[in-house]
Design an enzyme around this catalytic site. Structure first.
Site, mmCIF file in Angstrom:
data_model
loop_
_atom_site.group_PDB
_atom_site.id
_atom_site.type_symbol
_atom_site.label_atom_id
_atom_site.label_comp_id
_atom_site.label_asym_id
_atom_site.label_seq_id
_atom_site.Cartn_x
_atom_site.Cartn_y
_atom_site.Cartn_z
ATOM 1 N N ARG A 47 0.867 -1.175 0.000
ATOM 2 C CA ARG A 47 0.000 0.000 0.000
ATOM 3 C C ARG A 47 0.903 1.222 0.000
ATOM 4 N NH1 ARG A 47 2.485 1.850 3.694
ATOM 5 N NH2 ARG A 47 0.975 3.514 3.794
ATOM 6 N N GLY A 48 0.275 2.394 -0.170
ATOM 7 C CA GLY A 48 1.050 3.614 -0.345
ATOM 8 C C GLY A 48 1.107 3.897 -1.833
ATOM 9 N N ALA A 49 0.726 5.097 -2.212
ATOM 10 C CA ALA A 49 0.545 5.397 -3.635
ATOM 11 C C ALA A 49 1.777 5.059 -4.481
ATOM 12 C CB ALA A 49 0.136 6.862 -3.803
ATOM 13 N N ARG A 90 -7.287 -0.743 -7.148
ATOM 14 C CA ARG A 90 -7.676 0.288 -6.166
ATOM 15 C C ARG A 90 -7.947 1.589 -6.923
ATOM 16 N NH1 ARG A 90 -4.604 0.739 -0.633
ATOM 17 N NH2 ARG A 90 -6.635 1.611 -0.065
ATOM 18 N N GLN A 197 -2.128 1.992 9.957
ATOM 19 C CA GLN A 197 -0.832 2.156 9.282
ATOM 20 C C GLN A 197 0.165 2.907 10.155
ATOM 21 O OE1 GLN A 197 -3.788 2.822 7.871
ATOM 22 N NE2 GLN A 197 -3.864 2.140 5.742
ATOM 23 N N ASP A 238 -2.367 10.401 -1.934
ATOM 24 C CA ASP A 238 -2.724 9.338 -2.875
ATOM 25 C C ASP A 238 -3.086 9.893 -4.243
ATOM 26 O OD1 ASP A 238 -3.313 8.157 -0.024
ATOM 27 O OD2 ASP A 238 -2.942 6.499 -1.402
ATOM 28 N N LYS A 249 -5.134 9.418 3.104
ATOM 29 C CA LYS A 249 -5.758 8.517 4.075
ATOM 30 C C LYS A 249 -6.837 9.227 4.888
ATOM 31 C CE LYS A 249 -5.087 5.157 4.307
ATOM 32 N NZ LYS A 249 -5.942 4.312 3.449
#
Lengths: 347, 347
Positions: A47-49, A90, A197, A238, A249
């Protein structure tokens, strides 16, 4: 070599650090095709752009390697399908689409070559995207570090660190760069419900580097700001719209509103690839909703009563006017707006 | 008889509904002396400012019953010790001290009686405090219900319901009264990390009454307000200073700041016993810090990395200027301030 690797290419396959298991277990999962990578993205293994973008690029490369000895038609159809599946994994982080576009452009440029040569080119492109990500984060780090005073106490939300990128991190990259420049920085990490997170990833990642970090419930940020215990906020993003509105987030908007009330600078750190010039403003950014289970409890333990209704939007939008500066690889852009962002791309 | 009883007096002992176990188990724990009641308060078996006050009153009564056949000196010394122990159980909610003062006044008034008569008087006073609490909550409910439109979507933080009082609730009492008055009300419950009073208690309590409730992560409140999905906020209070500043569960201040930004009314519901005229303003209210374990995980499951530093303040202060109205048993006081609050007590 980074100390923490959210993804790595080993023996012809992609390995993703399973971020669902952190910090209790440091497990790498191995991926050999695009559909599995898409599932890994969807399930938050990665995860994480920026890291999602890198993983998707490797997903395309894996598929090319897998299909390189098939007929040309099947190869091209397979890559098209792989890119569709990855694009659907996503909806909010734009780096995913940016990385797929880059892979598509490389495919187009290599189109006349033999299939194994195309596959090699696509793998090279994925490596380039990942390597570039770390370089950009280091550039961002240098620009952002200049904004932090010695002894600054910095609040961050979610994880925009090495774990969210190919290395160094965006928001946490700035903190790392400030420390490398000799400053003492103390980090407050919002735990970042529902997926935690902050509690699981940011706390762990900073511990690995020996950076002082204090974990707080998301609810405590307001009190700490009121008490004068926070000097700056830094978060990742993001997707950033053309006018500077920032999707990040869930809870980021709240932190930005609190920071404004307390006159605390609110910084957003993201590479240009996170800016989506095709998205006119924040209202146009799709906000992903995830399963109720994430809010009903955590990791298989449910504490909410059975049958209760849940809303679980996992991103929100911070309007550009709450952003003190947008820090990209090209520098720190104060009070970002449409004109300044357009100029950034023409620079 | 209430459907939900946070505390009940059965066969000469106090029973507390174990709110740590909710909603998974509905267990009553039995208490026979003040020290155990103080421990129950400290361990959050019972929580919520009015319910803590009631529990402490019963704690004094239990001690009087336990010591009524001892020598007078031992009896008085025992009650003094009981009140000290109970007063030290939790620092922020003022109803605890208010209830102990009432028990002390009753003791003083009964001082010349035989010990069993004093003990009976103290038990009668504890019952009176609990009965009165429900009556006041119903009065508050009627006053507050008038402020809610039909079909209102109301956000609440923590649990200021029947579980936080002797019955009906303060914030949730207003919602119950509005529904009894024929209005349709939809509740959004912040989960309220770290102790999850919203997810565990408010969600469960409203389910018991068939009141529509949707659970959200604390981080989602800002997005919902931005989308126009919240019409009003109602919360309880643990202590209100003489100028109207409100100490309540950590995160309440954040919700108030968000409500102001979105022009959403922010209501505080509390009986006069929650107003501490001896506390000049919010800065003077002691803010309890609890154990790191509450933030590191939940209920024995730890998800944060071992050894990470934690700050866990469990209350914050909302300045009076963010409060649209303070709803007490005497009515709804718009934009409360020092003069209006003083006048409330003289009414």
């Amino acid at each position: 070599m980074n100390k923490i690797n959210s993804l790595r290419w080993i023996d012809g396959a992609l390995e993703l650090l399973d971020q669902r298991a952190l910090p209790l277990r440091v497990d790498y999962l191995r991926y050999n095709n695009a559909a599995d990578v898409a599932q890994g993205i969807r399930q938050l293994v990665v995860r994480g752009a920026p890291a999602i973008g890198c993983a998707a690029a490797y997903g395309v490369a894996l598929e090319a390697l897998r299909l390189q000895h098939q007929a040309r038609d099947a190869f091209i159809a397979g890559l098209d399908r792989a890119m569709s599946i990855l694009a659907a994994s996503r909806p909010t982080a734009v780096n995913l689409f940016w990385a797929l576009n880059r892979m598509r452009a490389r495919l187009d440029a290599s189109f006349d070559h033999a299939l194994p040569a195309i596959a090699a080119d696509l793998l090279a492109e994925a490596h380039a995207i990942a390597d570039e990500d770390v370089r950009l984060n280091r550039a961002m780090g240098a620009h952002g570090a200049a904004l932090l005073a010695n002894n600054a106490r910095v609040l961050t939300h979610c994880n925009a660190g090495a774990l969210a990128t190919a290395g160094h991190g965006t928001a946490l990259g700035i903190i790392r760069s400030a420390i490398e420049a000799g400053k003492r920085i103390e980090v407050y990490a919002d735990e970042t419900r529902p997926f935690l997170q902050g509690a699981r990833l940011t706390a762990w990642e900073l511990q690995q580097d020996g950076i002082p970090v204090t974990l707080i419930a998301d609810n405590a940020a307001g009190l700490l700001m009121h008490r004068g215990e926070i000097d700056a906020v830094i978060v990742g993003a993001d997707r950033i719209a053309a006018n500077g509105d920032v999707a990040n987030k869930i809870g980021t908007y709240t932190v930005a509103v609190l920071a404004r009330r307390h006159d605390i600078p609110f910084y957003v750190a993201a590479p240009l690839s996170t800016i989506d010039r095709a998205t006119v403003n924040g209202e146009a950014i799709p906000i992903e909703e995830r399963a109720a289970e994430e809010v009903l409890g955590y990791g298989g333990t449910q504490w909410a009563p059975a049958g209760v209704a849940v809303k679980n939007p996992v991103f929100d939008v911070t309007p550009a006017d709450l952003v003190s500066a947008l820090i990209t690889e090209r520098g720190a852009l104060s009070t970002p707006d449409r004109a300044k962002i357009a100029a950034l791309f023409d620079a």
